[in-house]
Design a protein around this motif. Structure first.
Motif: not given
Lengths: 81, 176
Positions: B101-106
């Motif tokens: 339920g998320r997008i890790t950046l970098p």
């Protein structure tokens, strides 16, 4: 630090609510200085600009502008939320 | 198109605004972005995989012009390795979005992404890796913690609140 989008002709500099760098740099996959820098921002125009009779285009985009400071290629895009 | 509209539809680039390290922020954005989950849904796997599939086809020369951007990379590696990196990155983001339920950046696999850019993998290996990640993303969708679709009314309330907050706080910009 607040980026200076005004140098690329953006007239709502004071209305920016956020800015981030996207593309390869955001993903952690940038290789040296070979990539462009992709700047993104969101801004909230004054009510008269957003709701008034003279409301204009709300997407600001200056692809491949050259930074006055570094000479590097920049992609600058600002959206309203 | 408004940013929130793109994000609510699962546009990968628009969703990055919620997860990218910020170079500049305000109270308005901090308040607005405090609930990124409002913009996320199981259905977002479709635009992510749609973008990735489309780009993979272009990379493989199955759609549109092949390797239209970087002739120097094609000369050196046989295909556009930067384009390939973004394809694999998109598949990976789709999988993480459905699982966590998320997008890790970098990106957590940034070392792998850089290796792709440097031509470590053959085009066949890129295709295989993409296929594997796509399958895993679709599997994860079934058990994803995300809601089936976004709450558009809640997003609209948040948008209106953000505008009113900003205008109230901005001298000379509020409605008399």
């Amino acid at each position: 630090m607040k980026p200076d989008f005004a140098q690329y002709g953006f007239v709502h500099q004071e209305n920016l609510i956020m800015a981030c760098i996207g593309g390869s740099q955001a993903h952690g996959a940038k290789l040296g200085a070979t990539d462009d820098t992709d700047w993104y921002g969101l801004y909230i125009p004054p009510p008269t600009k957003l709701l008034g009779l003279n409301a204009r285009s709300i997407l600001f985009s200056r692809p491949e502008a050259n930074s006055a400071a570094t000479g590097h290629k920049m992609w600058v895009s600002a959206y309203i939320p | 198109m408004k940013w929130a509209g793109l994000a609510a539809k699962g546009n990968p680039s628009a969703l990055h605004f919620l997860f990218a390290p910020l170079e500049f922020t305000t109270n308005t954005w901090d308040h607005f972005s405090a609930r990124p989950e409002l913009f996320l849904a199981k259905g977002h796997v479709k635009p992510f995989l749609g973008f990735a599939d489309d780009q993979m086809k272009r990379l493989l020369g199955q759609k549109g012009q092949k390797n239209v951007y970087r002739a120097e990379l094609e000369d050196k590696y046989g295909y556009d390795t930067k384009y390939a990196m973004h394809v694999i990155r998109l598949y990976g983001e789709a999988k993480e979005l459905m699982e966590q339920g998320r997008i890790t950046l970098p990106r957590p696999n940034r070392d792998e992404l850089i290796e792709i850019r440097r031509g470590k993998y053959s085009l066949a290996e890129i295709r295989e890796l993409g296929s594997q990640l796509e399958s895993e993303a679709l599997t994860a969708q079934a058990t994803s913690p995300l809601p089936d679709k976004v709450d558009r009314d809640a997003i609209s309330l948040l948008l209106a609140d953000a505008h009113l907050r900003f205008w109230s706080a901005s001298e000379g910009q509020s409605i008399p």
